[in-house]
Design a protein around this motif. Structure first.
Motif, PDB file in Angstrom:
ATOM      1  N   SER A  61      -6.147  35.156  -5.974  1.00 29.73           N
ATOM      2  CA  SER A  61      -6.161  34.385  -7.217  1.00 29.73           C
ATOM      3  C   SER A  61      -4.766  34.498  -7.844  1.00 29.73           C
ATOM      4  O   SER A  61      -3.879  35.161  -7.306  1.00 29.73           O
ATOM      5  CB  SER A  61      -7.260  34.889  -8.150  1.00 29.73           C
ATOM      6  N   GLY A  62      -4.575  33.859  -8.974  1.00 27.14           N
ATOM      7  CA  GLY A  62      -3.245  33.802  -9.589  1.00 27.14           C
ATOM      8  C   GLY A  62      -2.628  35.167  -9.863  1.00 27.14           C
ATOM      9  O   GLY A  62      -1.402  35.334  -9.781  1.00 27.14           O
ATOM     10  N   THR A  63      -3.454  36.141 -10.148  1.00 22.65           N
ATOM     11  CA  THR A  63      -2.956  37.480 -10.451  1.00 22.65           C
ATOM     12  C   THR A  63      -2.132  38.044  -9.288  1.00 22.65           C
ATOM     13  O   THR A  63      -1.208  38.838  -9.500  1.00 22.65           O
ATOM     14  CB  THR A  63      -4.137  38.414 -10.805  1.00 22.65           C
ATOM     15  N   MET A  66       1.376  37.322  -9.855  1.00 24.62           N
ATOM     16  CA  MET A  66       1.967  38.194 -10.881  1.00 24.62           C
ATOM     17  C   MET A  66       2.351  39.536 -10.242  1.00 24.62           C
ATOM     18  O   MET A  66       3.438  40.068 -10.448  1.00 24.62           O
ATOM     19  CB  MET A  66       0.963  38.435 -12.022  1.00 24.62           C
ATOM     20  N   PHE A  88      -3.093  37.125 -21.033  1.00 20.74           N
ATOM     21  CA  PHE A  88      -2.337  37.139 -19.787  1.00 20.74           C
ATOM     22  C   PHE A  88      -0.979  37.824 -19.950  1.00 20.74           C
ATOM     23  O   PHE A  88      -0.471  38.434 -19.014  1.00 20.74           O
ATOM     24  CB  PHE A  88      -2.245  35.732 -19.193  1.00 20.74           C
ATOM     25  N   ARG A  91      -1.856  41.246 -19.417  1.00 21.83           N
ATOM     26  CA  ARG A  91      -2.000  41.565 -17.990  1.00 21.83           C
ATOM     27  C   ARG A  91      -0.633  41.804 -17.341  1.00 21.83           C
ATOM     28  O   ARG A  91      -0.472  42.716 -16.543  1.00 21.83           O
ATOM     29  CB  ARG A  91      -2.740  40.431 -17.270  1.00 21.83           C
ATOM     30  N   VAL A 135       4.696  34.598 -20.157  1.00 23.48           N
ATOM     31  CA  VAL A 135       3.645  33.627 -19.825  1.00 23.48           C
ATOM     32  C   VAL A 135       3.986  32.329 -20.560  1.00 23.48           C
ATOM     33  O   VAL A 135       4.134  32.326 -21.775  1.00 23.48           O
ATOM     34  CB  VAL A 135       2.254  34.130 -20.267  1.00 23.48           C
ATOM     35  N   SER A 137       2.194  29.221 -20.533  1.00 22.97           N
ATOM     36  CA  SER A 137       1.006  28.643 -21.147  1.00 22.97           C
ATOM     37  C   SER A 137      -0.033  29.752 -21.213  1.00 22.97           C
ATOM     38  O   SER A 137      -0.598  30.149 -20.194  1.00 22.97           O
ATOM     39  CB  SER A 137       0.526  27.467 -20.294  1.00 22.97           C
ATOM     40  N   THR A 139      -3.240  31.009 -21.572  1.00 17.68           N
ATOM     41  CA  THR A 139      -4.549  30.380 -21.431  1.00 17.68           C
ATOM     42  C   THR A 139      -5.587  30.925 -22.420  1.00 17.68           C
ATOM     43  O   THR A 139      -6.515  30.221 -22.801  1.00 17.68           O
ATOM     44  CB  THR A 139      -5.038  30.577 -19.988  1.00 17.68           C
ATOM     45  N   ASP A 164       5.069  33.107 -15.773  1.00 19.85           N
ATOM     46  CA  ASP A 164       3.691  32.798 -15.394  1.00 19.85           C
ATOM     47  C   ASP A 164       3.391  31.395 -15.923  1.00 19.85           C
ATOM     48  O   ASP A 164       3.223  31.194 -17.120  1.00 19.85           O
ATOM     49  CB  ASP A 164       2.745  33.835 -16.024  1.00 19.85           C
ATOM     50  N   ILE A 166       0.849  29.597 -14.692  1.00 20.17           N
ATOM     51  CA  ILE A 166      -0.390  29.357 -13.936  1.00 20.17           C
ATOM     52  C   ILE A 166      -1.215  28.224 -14.548  1.00 20.17           C
ATOM     53  O   ILE A 166      -1.791  27.421 -13.825  1.00 20.17           O
ATOM     54  CB  ILE A 166      -1.156  30.684 -13.722  1.00 20.17           C
ATOM     55  N   THR A 167      -1.240  28.124 -15.893  1.00 20.20           N
ATOM     56  CA  THR A 167      -1.858  26.911 -16.467  1.00 20.20           C
ATOM     57  C   THR A 167      -0.806  25.980 -17.076  1.00 20.20           C
ATOM     58  O   THR A 167      -1.141  25.051 -17.816  1.00 20.20           O
ATOM     59  CB  THR A 167      -2.936  27.222 -17.542  1.00 20.20           C
ATOM     60  N   GLN A 189      -6.708  27.280  -8.778  1.00 18.54           N
ATOM     61  CA  GLN A 189      -7.874  26.772  -9.531  1.00 18.54           C
ATOM     62  C   GLN A 189      -7.507  26.264 -10.915  1.00 18.54           C
ATOM     63  O   GLN A 189      -8.354  26.138 -11.785  1.00 18.54           O
ATOM     64  CB  GLN A 189      -8.964  27.850  -9.625  1.00 18.54           C
ATOM     65  N   LYS A 190      -6.233  25.964 -11.129  1.00 18.60           N
ATOM     66  CA  LYS A 190      -5.805  25.475 -12.439  1.00 18.60           C
ATOM     67  C   LYS A 190      -5.343  24.020 -12.277  1.00 18.60           C
ATOM     68  O   LYS A 190      -6.111  23.190 -11.848  1.00 18.60           O
ATOM     69  CB  LYS A 190      -4.707  26.397 -12.984  1.00 18.60           C
TER      70      LYS A 190
HETATM   71  C1  LIG Z   1      -5.677  32.041 -14.605  1.00 16.84           C
HETATM   72  C2  LIG Z   1      -4.436  32.715 -15.050  1.00 16.84           C
HETATM   73  C3  LIG Z   1      -3.888  33.787 -14.341  1.00 16.84           C
HETATM   74  C4  LIG Z   1      -4.475  34.336 -13.091  1.00 16.84           C
HETATM   75  O1  LIG Z   1      -5.795  34.673 -13.176  1.00 16.84           O
HETATM   76  P1  LIG Z   1      -6.682  34.801 -11.848  1.00 16.84           P
HETATM   77  O2  LIG Z   1      -8.039  35.028 -12.387  1.00 16.84           O
HETATM   78  O3  LIG Z   1      -6.145  35.922 -11.069  1.00 16.84           O
HETATM   79  O4  LIG Z   1      -6.515  33.495 -11.115  1.00 16.84           O
HETATM   80  C5  LIG Z   1      -2.718  34.331 -14.793  1.00 16.84           C
HETATM   81  N1  LIG Z   1      -2.096  33.854 -15.891  1.00 16.84           N
HETATM   82  C6  LIG Z   1      -2.576  32.821 -16.586  1.00 16.84           C
HETATM   83  C7  LIG Z   1      -1.827  32.339 -17.774  1.00 16.84           C
HETATM   84  C8  LIG Z   1      -3.762  32.220 -16.197  1.00 16.84           C
HETATM   85  O5  LIG Z   1      -4.250  31.173 -16.890  1.00 16.84           O
END
Ligand SMILES: *Cc1c(COP(=O)(O)O)cnc(C)c1O
Length: 382
Positions: A61-63, A66, A88, A91, A135, A137, A139, A164, A166-167, A189-190
């Motif tokens: 996944s996106g993490t 990171m 995020f 995170r 980050v 955007s 989320t 980041d 990701i979104t 998945q974004k």
């Molecule tokens: C979704 C997202 C992630 C990654 O999350 P996963 O659940 O690992 O896909 C990281 N950063 C942002 C800003 C996100 O929206």
């Protein structure tokens, strides 16, 4: 029977074309057939990232992106600035700390936008800072941080700029090369309109220079391994790639190129504008301040007297519309409408209509049709 509408900022709806492409019979990943797909996926990714930099895809996944950025660029005790104005950002701070970096955290309230001048202040004080992690955007709050302005600041400093997006990617402008973004991350998945399971990232020359000196442990997420495999006469992945997801990504990127990046971003801006107009017409308040509103997700304050968790539950259980609640201390206080990826105007109209009905069911005074009308007006006027 219940028809479902997935209006969250990840996972996002997957177009039928992409779903079907993933149902094709399996192919082997060490074949010319796979290489051809993989190479064109990387080319198309570069187009969407607006970059000439190397791009990589990992099965996670996106993490994972990171973690890959942190593990590949830095060494223990490296000083990095990490901005944190939401879940995020938090995170990113966590990952950097777990890898033993010395984190200079720039912490903000969740309804605040990152101030580039705060980063400048820290960079001016300390030439030994190795990285700036932001980050774009956020989320959890819908807030859009100004990575263009931050890129200008980091560009002449030895630190690398890790974003980041990701979104962000596929919803707002992300000019990787023009804005000097050394590492940009995305997830399947974004905005990329795929099921969860892929992390993508781009790596600049400046980031490669940093990566050369990195002593942090990495194996699966090694960028060096990924580059070696890609630089072979027939480019491939170091380990078994998620073949079906890569095939799906090829299809999704083809659709994105057909629509055109400018149009994609304009569509998302319009969906966000219509959503904001709709909820405001219902007398609800937007969570994010006007200067920091992104296109991927619209967070809305739950009105007084309404149970925010029940609102999200009724939307889903009664009306089939999945929206997101608030995270951490915002649980029950906000709800978030995602409008990212394979989303168009009638998804917004449907969601607003469901929201009106849900508010009415919860006993909140609401003019039925008012939110829908405001959104329709935005769509008609554009
Ligand atoms: C979704 C997202 C992630 C990654 O999350 P996963 O659940 O690992 O896909 C990281 N950063 C942002 C800003 C996100 O929206």
């Amino acid at each position: 029977m219940k028809k479902r509408y997935l209006m969250t900022p990840g996972p996002t709806p997957v177009p039928p074309e992409v779903l079907l492409s993933q149902a094709k019979p399996m192919i082997h990943h060490r074949t010319p057939e796979y290489t051809e797909i993989f190479v064109s996926v990387i080319e198309d990714l570069k187009h969407i990232f607006q970059t000439e930099n190397d791009c990589f895809v990992f099965a996670s996944s996106g993490t994972g992106a990171m973690e890959a950025a942190v593990a590949n660029l830095f060494s223990p005790k490296d000083k990095v600035i990490v901005t944190n104005n939401g879940k995020f950002g938090d995170r990113l701070v966590n990952i950097a700390q777990i890898y033993g970096l010395e984190v200079k955290e720039l912490k903000y309230e969740w309804d605040q936008v990152v101030n580039p001048q705060d980063i400048k202040g820290l960079l001016d004080q300390d030439k030994d800072i190795k990285g700036v992690l932001v980050v774009q955007s956020e989320t959890s709050t819908g807030i859009l941080n100004d990575v263009k302005a931050i890129g200008e600041l980091v560009r002449d400093h030895p630190a690398v700029f890790v974003v980041d997006s990701i979104t962000g990617l596929g919803a707002v402008e992300v000019k990787t090369d023009e804005w000097h973004l050394d590492v940009v991350m995305s997830g399947s998945q974004k905005g990329l309109m795929l099921p969860p399971g892929l992390a993508c990232l781009s790596v600049s020359d400046k980031a490669w220079q940093k990566a050369k000196g990195s002593t942090l442990p990495k194996f699966y997420f090694s960028l060096e391994k990924a580059k070696k495999a890609f630089d072979k006469a027939s480019p491939q992945n170091p380990f078994t790639p998620p073949v079906s997801l890569i095939v799906g990504l090829g299809e999704a990127l083809k659709m994105m190129r057909q629509e055109g990046l400018d149009h994609i971003i304009r569509r998302h801006a319009l969906l966000a504008e219509a959503t904001r107009a709709g909820v405001e017409a219902l007398g609800l308040e937007l969570f994010a301040p006007p200067e920091g509103r992104g296109n991927a997700v619209t967070p809305v304050n739950v009105p007084d007297g309404v149970d925010g968790k029940r609102l999200v539950k009724i939307m889903s259980d009664e009306h089939g519309i999945t929206i997101a609640g608030g995270q951490d201390h915002l649980k029950g206080k906000i709800f978030r409408v995602g409008h990212l990826g394979y989303v168009d105007k009638f998804d917004i109209i449907t969601t607003l209509s469901g929201l009106e009905m849900t508010l009415a069911e919860l006993g909140h005074p609401v003019g039925l049709g008012k939110g829908v009308a405001a959104a329709q007006k935005v769509f008609l006027d554009t």
